[in-house]
Write a protein that holds these residues in place. Structure first.
Motif, PDB file in Angstrom:
ATOM      1  N   ALA A   1      46.765 -38.659  10.015  1.00  8.94           N
ATOM      2  CA  ALA A   1      46.454 -39.299  11.294  1.00  8.94           C
ATOM      3  C   ALA A   1      45.692 -40.607  11.167  1.00  8.94           C
ATOM      4  CB  ALA A   1      45.646 -38.337  12.171  1.00  8.94           C
ATOM      5  N   GLY A   2      45.029 -40.826  10.048  1.00  6.57           N
ATOM      6  CA  GLY A   2      44.215 -42.036   9.922  1.00  6.57           C
ATOM      7  C   GLY A   2      43.141 -42.062  10.993  1.00  6.57           C
ATOM      8  N   SER A   3      42.953 -43.206  11.594  1.00  8.04           N
ATOM      9  CA  SER A   3      41.932 -43.364  12.636  1.00  8.04           C
ATOM     10  C   SER A   3      42.412 -42.880  13.997  1.00  8.04           C
ATOM     11  CB  SER A   3      41.543 -44.839  12.760  1.00  8.04           C
ATOM     12  OG  SER A   3      42.631 -45.572  13.310  1.00  8.04           O
ATOM     13  N   GLY A   4      43.707 -42.556  14.094  1.00  9.30           N
ATOM     14  CA  GLY A   4      44.254 -42.119  15.371  1.00  9.30           C
ATOM     15  C   GLY A   4      44.824 -43.241  16.219  1.00  9.30           C
ATOM     16  N   GLU A   5      44.703 -44.457  15.747  1.00 11.44           N
ATOM     17  CA  GLU A   5      45.233 -45.610  16.488  1.00 11.44           C
ATOM     18  C   GLU A   5      46.529 -46.066  15.846  1.00 11.44           C
ATOM     19  OE1 GLU A   5      44.191 -46.809  19.257  1.00 11.44           O
ATOM     20  OE2 GLU A   5      42.215 -45.902  19.388  1.00 11.44           O
ATOM     21  N   PRO A   6      47.552 -46.254  16.611  1.00  9.97           N
ATOM     22  CA  PRO A   6      47.674 -46.077  18.059  1.00  9.97           C
ATOM     23  C   PRO A   6      48.328 -44.755  18.467  1.00  9.97           C
ATOM     24  CG  PRO A   6      49.547 -47.321  17.298  1.00  9.97           C
ATOM     25  CD  PRO A   6      48.715 -46.971  16.067  1.00  9.97           C
ATOM     26  N   LEU A   7      48.872 -43.989  17.509  1.00 12.20           N
ATOM     27  CA  LEU A   7      49.710 -42.843  17.856  1.00 12.20           C
ATOM     28  C   LEU A   7      48.931 -41.704  18.502  1.00 12.20           C
ATOM     29  CD1 LEU A   7      52.016 -42.836  14.701  1.00 12.20           C
ATOM     30  CD2 LEU A   7      52.308 -44.055  16.876  1.00 12.20           C
ATOM     31  N   ALA A   8      47.876 -41.225  17.841  1.00 11.33           N
ATOM     32  CA  ALA A   8      47.087 -40.132  18.418  1.00 11.33           C
ATOM     33  C   ALA A   8      46.484 -40.557  19.752  1.00 11.33           C
ATOM     34  CB  ALA A   8      45.986 -39.701  17.448  1.00 11.33           C
TER      35      ALA A   8
ATOM     36  N   VAL B   1      44.896 -34.244  10.821  1.00  7.89           N
ATOM     37  CA  VAL B   1      44.570 -33.972   9.423  1.00  7.89           C
ATOM     38  C   VAL B   1      44.706 -35.276   8.665  1.00  7.89           C
ATOM     39  CG1 VAL B   1      45.279 -32.771   7.313  1.00  7.89           C
ATOM     40  CG2 VAL B   1      45.379 -31.584   9.515  1.00  7.89           C
ATOM     41  N   ASP B   2      43.687 -35.611   7.881  1.00  7.09           N
ATOM     42  CA  ASP B   2      43.754 -36.778   6.998  1.00  7.09           C
ATOM     43  C   ASP B   2      42.809 -36.509   5.829  1.00  7.09           C
ATOM     44  OD1 ASP B   2      44.853 -39.891   7.475  1.00  7.09           O
ATOM     45  OD2 ASP B   2      43.300 -39.665   5.945  1.00  7.09           O
ATOM     46  N   ALA B   3      43.197 -36.961   4.637  1.00  7.28           N
ATOM     47  CA  ALA B   3      42.404 -36.698   3.440  1.00  7.28           C
ATOM     48  C   ALA B   3      41.306 -37.720   3.205  1.00  7.28           C
ATOM     49  CB  ALA B   3      43.319 -36.649   2.213  1.00  7.28           C
ATOM     50  N   SER B   4      41.300 -38.816   3.946  1.00  5.95           N
ATOM     51  CA  SER B   4      40.305 -39.861   3.749  1.00  5.95           C
ATOM     52  C   SER B   4      39.081 -39.629   4.636  1.00  5.95           C
ATOM     53  CB  SER B   4      40.911 -41.230   4.090  1.00  5.95           C
ATOM     54  OG  SER B   4      39.900 -42.195   4.287  1.00  5.95           O
ATOM     55  N   PRO B   5      37.892 -39.427   4.040  1.00  6.85           N
ATOM     56  CA  PRO B   5      36.693 -39.256   4.855  1.00  6.85           C
ATOM     57  C   PRO B   5      36.438 -40.437   5.791  1.00  6.85           C
ATOM     58  CG  PRO B   5      36.260 -38.560   2.603  1.00  6.85           C
ATOM     59  CD  PRO B   5      37.620 -39.214   2.603  1.00  6.85           C
ATOM     60  N   ALA B   6      36.711 -41.651   5.333  1.00  8.45           N
ATOM     61  CA  ALA B   6      36.502 -42.826   6.191  1.00  8.45           C
ATOM     62  C   ALA B   6      37.447 -42.823   7.386  1.00  8.45           C
ATOM     63  CB  ALA B   6      36.674 -44.113   5.378  1.00  8.45           C
ATOM     64  N   MET B   7      38.689 -42.442   7.156  1.00  6.41           N
ATOM     65  CA  MET B   7      39.664 -42.383   8.255  1.00  6.41           C
ATOM     66  C   MET B   7      39.287 -41.289   9.252  1.00  6.41           C
ATOM     67  SD  MET B   7      42.243 -44.583   7.636  1.00  6.41           S
ATOM     68  CE  MET B   7      43.264 -45.235   6.313  1.00  6.41           C
ATOM     69  N   VAL B   8      38.899 -40.121   8.749  1.00  9.57           N
ATOM     70  CA  VAL B   8      38.532 -39.025   9.640  1.00  9.57           C
ATOM     71  C   VAL B   8      37.268 -39.375  10.426  1.00  9.57           C
ATOM     72  CG1 VAL B   8      37.811 -36.593   9.752  1.00  9.57           C
ATOM     73  CG2 VAL B   8      39.736 -37.275   8.304  1.00  9.57           C
ATOM     74  N   ALA B   9      36.325 -40.058   9.794  1.00  6.02           N
ATOM     75  CA  ALA B   9      35.116 -40.494  10.519  1.00  6.02           C
ATOM     76  C   ALA B   9      35.491 -41.437  11.656  1.00  6.02           C
ATOM     77  CB  ALA B   9      34.139 -41.158   9.556  1.00  6.02           C
ATOM     78  N   ALA B  10      36.413 -42.366  11.396  1.00  8.53           N
ATOM     79  CA  ALA B  10      36.867 -43.297  12.440  1.00  8.53           C
ATOM     80  C   ALA B  10      37.592 -42.528  13.552  1.00  8.53           C
ATOM     81  CB  ALA B  10      37.777 -44.363  11.840  1.00  8.53           C
ATOM     82  N   PHE B  11      38.398 -41.542  13.166  1.00  7.10           N
ATOM     83  CA  PHE B  11      39.104 -40.718  14.158  1.00  7.10           C
ATOM     84  C   PHE B  11      38.094 -39.980  15.038  1.00  7.10           C
ATOM     85  CE2 PHE B  11      41.069 -37.001  15.882  1.00  7.10           C
ATOM     86  CZ  PHE B  11      42.348 -37.390  16.207  1.00  7.10           C
TER      87      PHE B  11
ATOM     88  N   GLU C   1      35.023 -40.637  15.641  1.00  4.33           N
ATOM     89  CA  GLU C   1      34.260 -41.558  16.492  1.00  4.33           C
ATOM     90  C   GLU C   1      35.059 -41.928  17.737  1.00  4.33           C
ATOM     91  OE1 GLU C   1      32.603 -46.109  16.200  1.00  4.33           O
ATOM     92  OE2 GLU C   1      32.380 -44.821  14.428  1.00  4.33           O
ATOM     93  N   ARG C   2      36.347 -42.159  17.575  1.00  6.74           N
ATOM     94  CA  ARG C   2      37.203 -42.541  18.703  1.00  6.74           C
ATOM     95  C   ARG C   2      37.525 -41.358  19.617  1.00  6.74           C
ATOM     96  NH1 ARG C   2      38.858 -46.015  14.609  1.00  6.74           N
ATOM     97  NH2 ARG C   2      39.271 -48.151  15.277  1.00  6.74           N
ATOM     98  N   PHE C   3      37.714 -40.180  19.016  1.00  8.22           N
ATOM     99  CA  PHE C   3      38.184 -39.010  19.758  1.00  8.22           C
ATOM    100  C   PHE C   3      37.310 -37.794  19.459  1.00  8.22           C
ATOM    101  CE2 PHE C   3      41.772 -41.610  18.235  1.00  8.22           C
ATOM    102  CZ  PHE C   3      42.123 -42.205  19.445  1.00  8.22           C
ATOM    103  N   PRO C   4      36.069 -37.788  19.933  1.00  9.14           N
ATOM    104  CA  PRO C   4      35.144 -36.707  19.575  1.00  9.14           C
ATOM    105  C   PRO C   4      35.574 -35.331  20.081  1.00  9.14           C
ATOM    106  CG  PRO C   4      34.200 -38.136  21.260  1.00  9.14           C
ATOM    107  CD  PRO C   4      35.457 -38.796  20.795  1.00  9.14           C
ATOM    108  N   ASP C   5      36.454 -35.275  21.072  1.00  8.87           N
ATOM    109  CA  ASP C   5      36.881 -33.985  21.608  1.00  8.87           C
ATOM    110  C   ASP C   5      38.135 -33.432  20.935  1.00  8.87           C
ATOM    111  OD1 ASP C   5      34.742 -34.002  23.392  1.00  8.87           O
ATOM    112  OD2 ASP C   5      35.898 -35.087  24.909  1.00  8.87           O
ATOM    113  N   ALA C   6      38.763 -34.219  20.072  1.00  2.23           N
ATOM    114  CA  ALA C   6      39.971 -33.756  19.379  1.00  2.23           C
ATOM    115  C   ALA C   6      39.572 -33.091  18.062  1.00  2.23           C
ATOM    116  CB  ALA C   6      40.901 -34.939  19.111  1.00  2.23           C
ATOM    117  N   ALA C   7      40.350 -32.111  17.655  1.00  2.00           N
ATOM    118  CA  ALA C   7      40.104 -31.421  16.384  1.00  2.00           C
ATOM    119  C   ALA C   7      40.563 -32.315  15.237  1.00  2.00           C
ATOM    120  CB  ALA C   7      40.857 -30.103  16.354  1.00  2.00           C
ATOM    121  N   ALA C   8      39.735 -32.436  14.206  1.00  2.00           N
ATOM    122  CA  ALA C   8      40.092 -33.255  13.040  1.00  2.00           C
ATOM    123  C   ALA C   8      39.601 -32.560  11.775  1.00  2.00           C
ATOM    124  CB  ALA C   8      39.480 -34.645  13.140  1.00  2.00           C
TER     125      ALA C   8
END
Length: 193
Positions: A46-53, A66-76, A78-85
């Motif tokens: 999913a990366g940061s979730g932009e723009p698809l998620a 699901v994403d294996a990058s801690p930086a990408m999941v942190a960005a996700f 931050e953008r979508f705190p109510d979504a499961a990641a």
């Protein structure tokens, strides 16, 4: 020394986040129109979730990422705190221990080794509810190249092989599409009966 579970993506996360464009959004929106309203959707890589998620969440889907990058999941997160990641490689993910009405893997499959591609497609098929739909992107031609951002090898198995893997996983291929950037997409359905 610990193995990089993100396969180089955590190191280039800032560059990826800066370069992400809406290419492919139209294809994913057309696919999402075939899903039951508000159903659970799993975004693999999913990366940061932009723009698809972001688009799927805005359309009312219950998104899980699901994403294996801690930086990408942190960005996700931050953008979508109510979504499961979940911060884990897709090949080792438990997919939240549930099934989904839709699963997308845009810009991911071809980044994985050949045997892992096969396994992820098969695992995604079992994580779909009956009637659930899968979409993923990979070039239609069989080819390999070095990823521009990570420098790591990417491999497309080609359209014929991907269609075969979908059928072997128990899915019905439902079509292919190409976005305005020339990226190729495969869609499939898990039979209801």
């Amino acid at each position: 020394m610990t193995r990089d579970r993100s396969n180089g993506w955590d190191a280039v996360a800032a560059g990826f986040l800066a370069a992400r464009t809406p290419v492919g959004l139209g294809v994913v929106r057309r696919w999402a129109a075939s899903l039951p309203p508000g159903c659970a959707v799993l975004d693999l890589g999913a990366g940061s979730g932009e723009p698809l998620a972001a688009a799927l969440i805005a359309e009312g889907f219950d998104l899980h990422a699901v994403d294996a990058s801690p930086a990408m999941v942190a960005a996700f997160r931050e953008r979508f705190p109510d979504a499961a990641a979940a911060c884990e490689p897709v090949e080792a993910s438990a997919f939240f221990g549930r099934t989904f009405g839709g699963i997308l893997a845009v810009g991911l499959i071809f980044l994985l080794p050949t045997d892992v591609q096969r396994d992820v497609i098969a695992r995604a098929a079992t994580a779909l509810r009956p009637g659930g739909r899968l979409i993923f992107s990979a070039p239609s031609q069989a080819c390999s190249w070095n990823d521009v951002l990570t420098g790591r090898r990417s491999v497309s198995l080609g359209a014929e092989r991907y269609r075969d893997l979908l059928v072997r996983a128990g899915l019905i291929p439902t079509g292919e599409d190409t976005d305005r950037g020339g990226n190729h997409y495969y869609t499939a359905l898990r039979p209801s009966g």
